[in-house]
Design a protein around this motif. Structure first.
Motif, PDB file in Angstrom:
ATOM      1  N   PRO A  50       0.968  -1.366  -0.245  1.00  0.00           N
ATOM      2  CA  PRO A  50      -0.369  -0.176   0.171  1.00  0.00           C
ATOM      3  C   PRO A  50       0.853   1.528  -0.087  1.00  0.00           C
ATOM      4  O   PRO A  50       1.901   1.167   0.334  1.00  0.00           O
ATOM      5  CB  PRO A  50      -0.856  -0.045   1.335  1.00  0.00           C
ATOM      6  N   SER A  51      -0.096   2.191  -0.187  1.00  0.00           N
ATOM      7  CA  SER A  51       0.976   3.529  -0.244  1.00  0.00           C
ATOM      8  C   SER A  51       1.120   4.122   1.188  1.00  0.00           C
ATOM      9  O   SER A  51       0.512   3.970   2.239  1.00  0.00           O
ATOM     10  CB  SER A  51      -0.152   4.999  -1.094  1.00  0.00           C
ATOM     11  N   VAL A  52       2.048   5.216   1.278  1.00  0.00           N
ATOM     12  CA  VAL A  52       2.575   5.599   2.943  1.00  0.00           C
ATOM     13  C   VAL A  52       1.135   6.045   3.520  1.00  0.00           C
ATOM     14  O   VAL A  52       0.835   5.846   4.557  1.00  0.00           O
ATOM     15  CB  VAL A  52       3.334   7.124   2.325  1.00  0.00           C
ATOM     16  N   GLY A  53      -0.147   6.563   2.624  1.00  0.00           N
ATOM     17  CA  GLY A  53      -0.932   7.164   3.311  1.00  0.00           C
ATOM     18  C   GLY A  53      -1.894   6.104   3.754  1.00  0.00           C
ATOM     19  O   GLY A  53      -2.503   6.510   4.774  1.00  0.00           O
ATOM     20  N   THR A  54      -2.330   5.432   3.083  1.00  0.00           N
ATOM     21  CA  THR A  54      -3.347   4.057   2.917  1.00  0.00           C
ATOM     22  C   THR A  54      -2.301   3.190   4.746  1.00  0.00           C
ATOM     23  O   THR A  54      -2.741   3.085   5.615  1.00  0.00           O
ATOM     24  CB  THR A  54      -2.850   3.606   2.184  1.00  0.00           C
ATOM     25  N   THR A  55      -1.125   3.336   4.990  1.00  0.00           N
ATOM     26  CA  THR A  55      -0.403   2.948   5.753  1.00  0.00           C
ATOM     27  C   THR A  55      -0.890   3.473   6.705  1.00  0.00           C
ATOM     28  O   THR A  55      -0.389   2.862   7.825  1.00  0.00           O
ATOM     29  CB  THR A  55       1.237   2.472   5.472  1.00  0.00           C
ATOM     30  N   VAL A  56      -0.880   4.496   6.460  1.00  0.00           N
ATOM     31  CA  VAL A  56      -0.667   5.757   7.959  1.00  0.00           C
ATOM     32  C   VAL A  56      -2.300   5.410   8.000  1.00  0.00           C
ATOM     33  O   VAL A  56      -2.554   5.965   9.437  1.00  0.00           O
ATOM     34  CB  VAL A  56      -0.529   7.167   7.434  1.00  0.00           C
ATOM     35  N   LYS A  57      -3.251   5.548   7.824  1.00  0.00           N
ATOM     36  CA  LYS A  57      -4.845   5.990   7.848  1.00  0.00           C
ATOM     37  C   LYS A  57      -4.446   4.610   8.616  1.00  0.00           C
ATOM     38  O   LYS A  57      -5.285   4.246   9.626  1.00  0.00           O
ATOM     39  CB  LYS A  57      -5.534   5.822   6.239  1.00  0.00           C
ATOM     40  N   LEU A  58      -4.549   3.090   8.394  1.00  0.00           N
ATOM     41  CA  LEU A  58      -4.329   2.226   9.216  1.00  0.00           C
ATOM     42  C   LEU A  58      -3.683   2.491  10.450  1.00  0.00           C
ATOM     43  O   LEU A  58      -4.532   1.761  11.797  1.00  0.00           O
ATOM     44  CB  LEU A  58      -4.175   1.362   8.225  1.00  0.00           C
ATOM     45  N   ALA A  59      -2.504   2.173  10.264  1.00  0.00           N
ATOM     46  CA  ALA A  59      -1.881   2.423  11.914  1.00  0.00           C
ATOM     47  C   ALA A  59      -2.646   3.364  12.589  1.00  0.00           C
ATOM     48  O   ALA A  59      -2.724   3.113  13.801  1.00  0.00           O
ATOM     49  CB  ALA A  59      -0.478   3.404  11.696  1.00  0.00           C
ATOM     50  N   ASP A  60      -3.060   4.934  11.933  1.00  0.00           N
ATOM     51  CA  ASP A  60      -3.891   5.807  12.502  1.00  0.00           C
ATOM     52  C   ASP A  60      -5.037   5.101  14.067  1.00  0.00           C
ATOM     53  O   ASP A  60      -5.852   5.190  14.883  1.00  0.00           O
ATOM     54  CB  ASP A  60      -4.761   6.689  12.026  1.00  0.00           C
ATOM     55  N   ALA A  61      -5.674   4.183  12.765  1.00  0.00           N
ATOM     56  CA  ALA A  61      -6.965   3.496  13.022  1.00  0.00           C
ATOM     57  C   ALA A  61      -7.236   2.357  14.099  1.00  0.00           C
ATOM     58  O   ALA A  61      -7.913   2.181  14.793  1.00  0.00           O
ATOM     59  CB  ALA A  61      -7.961   2.780  11.333  1.00  0.00           C
ATOM     60  N   LEU A  62      -5.937   1.983  13.940  1.00  0.00           N
ATOM     61  CA  LEU A  62      -5.452   0.454  14.837  1.00  0.00           C
ATOM     62  C   LEU A  62      -5.028   1.567  16.305  1.00  0.00           C
ATOM     63  O   LEU A  62      -4.836   0.549  17.428  1.00  0.00           O
ATOM     64  CB  LEU A  62      -4.509  -0.433  14.346  1.00  0.00           C
ATOM     65  N   GLY A  63      -4.732   2.421  15.929  1.00  0.00           N
ATOM     66  CA  GLY A  63      -3.956   2.950  17.238  1.00  0.00           C
ATOM     67  C   GLY A  63      -2.345   2.495  17.220  1.00  0.00           C
ATOM     68  O   GLY A  63      -1.967   2.417  18.694  1.00  0.00           O
ATOM     69  N   VAL A  64      -2.113   2.514  16.506  1.00  0.00           N
ATOM     70  CA  VAL A  64      -0.620   1.705  17.001  1.00  0.00           C
ATOM     71  C   VAL A  64       0.737   2.719  15.901  1.00  0.00           C
ATOM     72  O   VAL A  64      -0.003   2.808  14.681  1.00  0.00           O
ATOM     73  CB  VAL A  64      -0.299  -0.166  16.102  1.00  0.00           C
ATOM     74  N   SER A  65       2.204   2.704  15.992  1.00  0.00           N
ATOM     75  CA  SER A  65       2.400   3.130  15.469  1.00  0.00           C
ATOM     76  C   SER A  65       3.148   2.512  14.157  1.00  0.00           C
ATOM     77  O   SER A  65       1.962   0.759  13.769  1.00  0.00           O
ATOM     78  CB  SER A  65       4.068   2.962  15.739  1.00  0.00           C
ATOM     79  N   ILE A  66       3.461   3.153  12.449  1.00  0.00           N
ATOM     80  CA  ILE A  66       4.012   2.436  11.252  1.00  0.00           C
ATOM     81  C   ILE A  66       4.548   1.426  11.713  1.00  0.00           C
ATOM     82  O   ILE A  66       4.981   0.875  10.762  1.00  0.00           O
ATOM     83  CB  ILE A  66       4.090   4.047  10.435  1.00  0.00           C
ATOM     84  N   ALA A  67       5.651   1.767  12.372  1.00  0.00           N
ATOM     85  CA  ALA A  67       6.801   0.712  12.753  1.00  0.00           C
ATOM     86  C   ALA A  67       6.033  -0.664  13.190  1.00  0.00           C
ATOM     87  O   ALA A  67       6.263  -1.727  12.739  1.00  0.00           O
ATOM     88  CB  ALA A  67       7.268   1.035  13.856  1.00  0.00           C
ATOM     89  N   ALA A  68       4.672  -1.023  13.974  1.00  0.00           N
ATOM     90  CA  ALA A  68       4.149  -1.910  14.552  1.00  0.00           C
ATOM     91  C   ALA A  68       3.831  -2.169  13.811  1.00  0.00           C
ATOM     92  O   ALA A  68       4.009  -3.872  13.654  1.00  0.00           O
ATOM     93  CB  ALA A  68       3.468  -1.378  15.537  1.00  0.00           C
ATOM     94  N   LEU A  69       3.093  -1.962  12.090  1.00  0.00           N
ATOM     95  CA  LEU A  69       2.845  -2.323  10.920  1.00  0.00           C
ATOM     96  C   LEU A  69       3.740  -2.721  10.334  1.00  0.00           C
ATOM     97  O   LEU A  69       3.788  -4.171   9.471  1.00  0.00           O
ATOM     98  CB  LEU A  69       2.067  -1.964  10.608  1.00  0.00           C
ATOM     99  N   LEU A  70       5.097  -2.732  10.651  1.00  0.00           N
ATOM    100  CA  LEU A  70       5.759  -2.923   8.981  1.00  0.00           C
ATOM    101  C   LEU A  70       7.055  -3.951  10.338  1.00  0.00           C
ATOM    102  O   LEU A  70       7.790  -4.212   9.687  1.00  0.00           O
ATOM    103  CB  LEU A  70       6.751  -1.322   8.835  1.00  0.00           C
ATOM    104  N   ASP A  71       7.485  -3.629  11.907  1.00  0.00           N
ATOM    105  CA  ASP A  71       8.421  -4.225  12.288  1.00  0.00           C
ATOM    106  C   ASP A  71       8.338  -5.890  11.861  1.00  0.00           C
ATOM    107  O   ASP A  71       6.805  -6.595  11.868  1.00  0.00           O
ATOM    108  CB  ASP A  71       8.286  -4.055  13.807  1.00  0.00           C
TER     109      ASP A  71
END
Length: 190
Positions: A50-71
């Motif tokens: 996904p795009s950066v924007g989509t990744t940010v939206k998902l992280a925000d909606a889950l209440g986690v950092s982008i790092a938590a989604l990518l680690d």
């Protein structure tokens, strides 16, 4: 496996994990993030990057950092991130780029970013959840910081702080590259 393949696999696994951890259905996460259900399915099946924007939206909606989604792994008590493991999230053909240096999730997502904006380049961001704060420090050039449509000139050596719950962006209107470091603090999801 390439770095991109590993990133895609980590994102798929972590998105599934955090969606389950938050008790969200695909439809609930899609509505909360403003991302289509189909896109979330493709991400969770590691079929798309996904795009950066989509990744940010998902992280925000889950209440986690982008790092938590990518680690790729659970962080130890002290986590060192060597330069080659920092994640390049956005780049342009003219040489602008952002790099997620490191992130943490407790008590709420906190991220540290490195930005490099070439003359004439810009990056826009959708509003983040209420309470999200961004802090930045410009080390070279003059950044034009846009917050809710209002431009602010931020020259080298100057820092800025703002609540990022409105549309905002970063622009280089000058003749030299802008370098800055930015921290983003997101309020924990309820």
């Amino acid at each position: 496996m390439s770095d991109l393949d590993q990133l895609t696999q980590s994102l798929a696994r972590n998105l599934k994990h955090w969606r389950g951890e938050r008790g969200l259905t695909l439809d609930a996460l899609a509505a909360r993030a403003g991302v289509s259900r189909g896109m979330i399915i493709q991400i969770e099946q590691a079929r798309t990057n996904p795009s950066v924007g989509t990744t940010v939206k998902l992280a925000d909606a889950l209440g986690v950092s982008i790092a938590a989604l990518l680690d790729a792994e659970q962080p130890p008590q002290v986590r060192l991130v060597p330069p080659e493991k920092a994640v390049r999230m956005w780049s342009t053909s003219t040489g602008s780029h952002t790099t997620l240096l490191v992130g943490a999730d407790s008590p709420g997502p906190l991220e540290l970013w490195s930005w490099h904006l070439m003359p004439g380049d810009s990056s826009a961001s959708d509003p983040h959840p209420d309470g999200t704060m961004e802090l930045l420090h410009v080390t070279a050039g003059v950044l034009t910081l846009l917050v809710d449509g209002e431009p602010h000139s931020v020259p080298a050596g100057t820092s800025a702080a703002f609540e990022a719950n409105v549309a905002h962006g970063y622009r280089n209107d000058g003749a030299e590259a802008v370098d800055m470091t930015m921290a983003v603090s997101v309020v924990p999801a309820r």
